[in-house]
Design a protein around this motif. Sequence first.
Motif, PDB file in Angstrom:
ATOM      1  N   ASP A 265       8.760  12.445  -2.490  1.00 11.10           N
ATOM      2  CA  ASP A 265       8.673  11.071  -2.070  1.00 11.10           C
ATOM      3  C   ASP A 265       7.374  10.684  -1.339  1.00 11.10           C
ATOM      4  O   ASP A 265       7.155  11.083  -0.477  1.00 11.10           O
ATOM      5  CB  ASP A 265      10.108  11.021  -1.112  1.00 11.10           C
ATOM      6  N   PRO A 266       6.766   9.663  -2.140  1.00 11.39           N
ATOM      7  CA  PRO A 266       5.653   9.174  -1.357  1.00 11.39           C
ATOM      8  C   PRO A 266       5.712   8.651   0.009  1.00 11.39           C
ATOM      9  O   PRO A 266       4.878   8.847   0.845  1.00 11.39           O
ATOM     10  CB  PRO A 266       4.978   8.189  -2.316  1.00 11.39           C
ATOM     11  N   SER A 267       6.610   7.947   0.385  1.00 10.60           N
ATOM     12  CA  SER A 267       6.803   7.370   1.760  1.00 10.60           C
ATOM     13  C   SER A 267       7.028   8.356   2.745  1.00 10.60           C
ATOM     14  O   SER A 267       6.220   8.561   3.793  1.00 10.60           O
ATOM     15  CB  SER A 267       7.656   6.261   1.734  1.00 10.60           C
ATOM     16  N   SER A 268       7.816   9.488   2.552  1.00 12.08           N
ATOM     17  CA  SER A 268       7.861  10.462   3.258  1.00 12.08           C
ATOM     18  C   SER A 268       6.820  11.363   3.507  1.00 12.08           C
ATOM     19  O   SER A 268       6.333  11.682   4.798  1.00 12.08           O
ATOM     20  CB  SER A 268       9.112  11.381   2.587  1.00 12.08           C
ATOM     21  N   LEU A 269       5.910  11.525   2.493  1.00 12.74           N
ATOM     22  CA  LEU A 269       4.817  12.362   2.687  1.00 12.74           C
ATOM     23  C   LEU A 269       3.627  11.521   3.260  1.00 12.74           C
ATOM     24  O   LEU A 269       2.987  11.939   4.274  1.00 12.74           O
ATOM     25  CB  LEU A 269       4.192  12.606   1.083  1.00 12.74           C
ATOM     26  N   ARG A 270       3.525  10.213   3.283  1.00  9.97           N
ATOM     27  CA  ARG A 270       2.594   9.436   3.835  1.00  9.97           C
ATOM     28  C   ARG A 270       3.012   9.377   5.411  1.00  9.97           C
ATOM     29  O   ARG A 270       2.041   9.489   6.324  1.00  9.97           O
ATOM     30  CB  ARG A 270       2.853   7.930   3.403  1.00  9.97           C
ATOM     31  N   GLU A 271       4.291   9.268   5.600  1.00 13.11           N
ATOM     32  CA  GLU A 271       4.633   9.226   7.184  1.00 13.11           C
ATOM     33  C   GLU A 271       4.646  10.437   8.010  1.00 13.11           C
ATOM     34  O   GLU A 271       3.812  10.529   8.833  1.00 13.11           O
ATOM     35  CB  GLU A 271       6.124   8.795   7.166  1.00 13.11           C
ATOM     36  N   SER A 272       4.462  11.533   6.910  1.00 10.19           N
ATOM     37  CA  SER A 272       4.279  12.911   7.645  1.00 10.19           C
ATOM     38  C   SER A 272       2.882  13.171   7.779  1.00 10.19           C
ATOM     39  O   SER A 272       2.322  13.683   8.705  1.00 10.19           O
ATOM     40  CB  SER A 272       5.038  14.045   6.515  1.00 10.19           C
ATOM     41  N   VAL A 273       2.074  12.673   6.950  1.00 10.55           N
ATOM     42  CA  VAL A 273       0.771  12.973   6.849  1.00 10.55           C
ATOM     43  C   VAL A 273       0.044  12.295   8.094  1.00 10.55           C
ATOM     44  O   VAL A 273      -0.685  12.587   8.898  1.00 10.55           O
ATOM     45  CB  VAL A 273      -0.196  12.483   5.637  1.00 10.55           C
ATOM     46  N   TYR A 329      -7.624   8.967   3.025  1.00  8.46           N
ATOM     47  CA  TYR A 329      -7.916   9.038   1.819  1.00  8.46           C
ATOM     48  C   TYR A 329      -6.577   9.293   1.198  1.00  8.46           C
ATOM     49  O   TYR A 329      -5.924   8.526   0.299  1.00  8.46           O
ATOM     50  CB  TYR A 329      -8.787   9.917   1.253  1.00  8.46           C
ATOM     51  N   LEU A 330      -5.638  10.145   1.771  1.00 10.19           N
ATOM     52  CA  LEU A 330      -4.333  10.669   0.935  1.00 10.19           C
ATOM     53  C   LEU A 330      -3.439   9.355   1.313  1.00 10.19           C
ATOM     54  O   LEU A 330      -2.864   8.950   0.389  1.00 10.19           O
ATOM     55  CB  LEU A 330      -3.790  11.807   1.485  1.00 10.19           C
ATOM     56  N   THR A 331      -3.234   9.094   2.487  1.00 10.87           N
ATOM     57  CA  THR A 331      -2.514   7.780   2.797  1.00 10.87           C
ATOM     58  C   THR A 331      -2.783   6.506   2.026  1.00 10.87           C
ATOM     59  O   THR A 331      -1.701   5.858   1.671  1.00 10.87           O
ATOM     60  CB  THR A 331      -2.248   7.647   4.362  1.00 10.87           C
ATOM     61  N   ASP A 332      -4.015   6.226   2.108  1.00 14.98           N
ATOM     62  CA  ASP A 332      -4.483   4.934   1.211  1.00 14.98           C
ATOM     63  C   ASP A 332      -3.932   5.286  -0.363  1.00 14.98           C
ATOM     64  O   ASP A 332      -3.312   3.827  -0.816  1.00 14.98           O
ATOM     65  CB  ASP A 332      -6.018   4.839   1.112  1.00 14.98           C
ATOM     66  N   ILE A 333      -4.054   6.338  -0.985  1.00 13.53           N
ATOM     67  CA  ILE A 333      -3.333   6.506  -2.185  1.00 13.53           C
ATOM     68  C   ILE A 333      -2.105   6.403  -2.289  1.00 13.53           C
ATOM     69  O   ILE A 333      -1.288   5.586  -2.790  1.00 13.53           O
ATOM     70  CB  ILE A 333      -3.814   7.652  -2.812  1.00 13.53           C
ATOM     71  N   LEU A 334      -1.459   7.146  -1.439  1.00 10.51           N
ATOM     72  CA  LEU A 334       0.235   6.897  -1.295  1.00 10.51           C
ATOM     73  C   LEU A 334       0.503   5.500  -0.981  1.00 10.51           C
ATOM     74  O   LEU A 334       1.812   5.266  -1.498  1.00 10.51           O
ATOM     75  CB  LEU A 334       0.602   7.781  -0.253  1.00 10.51           C
ATOM     76  N   THR A 335       0.179   4.654  -0.284  1.00 11.50           N
ATOM     77  CA  THR A 335       0.425   3.316   0.134  1.00 11.50           C
ATOM     78  C   THR A 335       0.569   2.487  -1.110  1.00 11.50           C
ATOM     79  O   THR A 335       1.339   1.775  -1.257  1.00 11.50           O
ATOM     80  CB  THR A 335      -0.775   2.834   0.928  1.00 11.50           C
ATOM     81  N   GLN A 336      -0.212   2.848  -2.306  1.00  9.44           N
ATOM     82  CA  GLN A 336      -0.197   2.116  -3.493  1.00  9.44           C
ATOM     83  C   GLN A 336       0.988   2.566  -4.500  1.00  9.44           C
ATOM     84  O   GLN A 336       1.179   1.724  -5.482  1.00  9.44           O
ATOM     85  CB  GLN A 336      -1.588   2.291  -4.070  1.00  9.44           C
ATOM     86  N   ILE A 337       1.460   3.732  -4.172  1.00 13.65           N
ATOM     87  CA  ILE A 337       2.838   4.042  -5.118  1.00 13.65           C
ATOM     88  C   ILE A 337       3.990   3.182  -4.703  1.00 13.65           C
ATOM     89  O   ILE A 337       4.457   3.220  -3.467  1.00 13.65           O
ATOM     90  CB  ILE A 337       3.071   5.668  -4.908  1.00 13.65           C
ATOM     91  N   GLU A 338       4.718   2.638  -5.623  1.00 10.98           N
ATOM     92  CA  GLU A 338       5.738   1.739  -5.287  1.00 10.98           C
ATOM     93  C   GLU A 338       6.991   2.459  -5.432  1.00 10.98           C
ATOM     94  O   GLU A 338       8.128   1.945  -4.726  1.00 10.98           O
ATOM     95  CB  GLU A 338       5.583   0.516  -5.921  1.00 10.98           C
ATOM     96  N   GLY A 339       7.038   3.490  -6.138  1.00  6.31           N
ATOM     97  CA  GLY A 339       8.369   4.124  -6.934  1.00  6.31           C
ATOM     98  C   GLY A 339       8.851   4.971  -5.568  1.00  6.31           C
ATOM     99  O   GLY A 339       8.092   5.017  -4.543  1.00  6.31           O
ATOM    100  N   ASP A 340       9.690   5.787  -5.824  1.00  5.99           N
ATOM    101  CA  ASP A 340      10.232   6.774  -5.159  1.00  5.99           C
ATOM    102  C   ASP A 340      10.003   8.111  -5.162  1.00  5.99           C
ATOM    103  O   ASP A 340      10.426   9.189  -4.655  1.00  5.99           O
ATOM    104  CB  ASP A 340      11.772   6.418  -4.754  1.00  5.99           C
ATOM    105  N   SER A 341       8.913   8.170  -6.279  1.00  8.96           N
ATOM    106  CA  SER A 341       8.558   9.642  -6.575  1.00  8.96           C
ATOM    107  C   SER A 341       7.239   9.571  -6.818  1.00  8.96           C
ATOM    108  O   SER A 341       6.499   8.643  -7.584  1.00  8.96           O
ATOM    109  CB  SER A 341       9.416  10.246  -7.744  1.00  8.96           C
ATOM    110  N   VAL A 342       6.229  10.685  -6.336  1.00  7.05           N
ATOM    111  CA  VAL A 342       4.838  10.721  -6.695  1.00  7.05           C
ATOM    112  C   VAL A 342       4.650  11.891  -7.399  1.00  7.05           C
ATOM    113  O   VAL A 342       5.197  12.995  -6.982  1.00  7.05           O
ATOM    114  CB  VAL A 342       3.811  10.185  -5.768  1.00  7.05           C
TER     115      VAL A 342
END
Length: 372
Positions: A265-273, A329-342
């Motif tokens: 899940d991109p939002s979970s990864l982004r928040e954890s990072v 850099y990783l969170t910038d990319i994950l911010t652009q992912i709109e779905g619930d999977s990356v």
Amino acid sequence: MKATLERSTLLKGLGHVQSVVERRNTIPILSNVLIEANSDGSVRLMATDLDLQVVETVQASEVSTPGAITVSAHTLFEIVRKLPEGGQVSLDAAEGKMAIKSSRSRFNLPTLPRDDFPIIAEGELPTSFELPAAELIALIDKTSFAISTEETRYYLNGIFLHVADEDEPVLKAAATDGHRLARYTLSRPEGAAKMPDVIIPRKCVGELKKLLDENGDSNVLIDLSASKIRFTLKSTILTSKLIDGTFPDYNRVIPTGNDKLLKLDPSSLRESVDRVATIAQEKTRAVKMALDNDKVTLSVTSPDNGTAAEELSASYGSETVEIGFNAKYLTDILTQIEGDSVDLHLADASAPTLIKEHDKSPALYVLMPMRV
């Protein structure tokens, strides 16, 4: 020149043009906005920094005396912004001064003649096509964060726009700063087949995005040559010089053999990072990702600030891998992912990682790893 405009109309028009004007100018005329009142009741507002030019056409309540004059863009904008809502603003220019009147307010500003005002000569713009504003917004959002700010590599200071023939004809936008790459692909619009490869400067991209945010439901006409580009949106025309340079062959850095697939899940990864990076050193912002069977462990070790670790569940079935990334850099990319999977396609700790929402996603990202 004498014209009367609604305050809201004038404020909106000035808002579009004045942001192009640099705050510090060695050439006084470049601090000014050109105001051209016509007998048909239209008023043209124009500003430029010699590389970028914005023209906005607004309708006046009345044009008593047609004419043209230039006056300080930021000062006029601030005056109009602070005037009471709902009023009329009278602009009366004569003998090197402009009188501004609204309700009980009176201002007098110095002016410069319109003949001194520079205008970007567009020349021939042989390529012409239209794009829905929503597609252009997506193209900018998905790529502009990766534009380089390093002036020595000036050819990376913009978005690279080019056409290509793949399974179908496409229009591609790409940006990179050497650490990460963002690419966005659209179906090629009619009229774009023979367009030259162009690099749209960062400032133009920023001004265009502001205008698009107000015109998200319309189409944008794009006219370009190898050296200039013009965007026409309703009442606003944005013209810019293009970056005179060669964009590197970015396809060479897009990995094709990354055989380890991590899905989560991109939002979970982004928040954890973001959480574990709280203690990372400001200079490197390095976060380590340890991939094991259906889980990812994020960790940061800082000699000054201590350690942090967080575990995430994920879909992963390949061998154990440890790889480091710059957290921002990783969170910038994950911010652009709109779905619930990356999908993160990895090879090893030293190879670039390919990041996509899914296989058919129009956006694709490449992130270089860090040593941690």
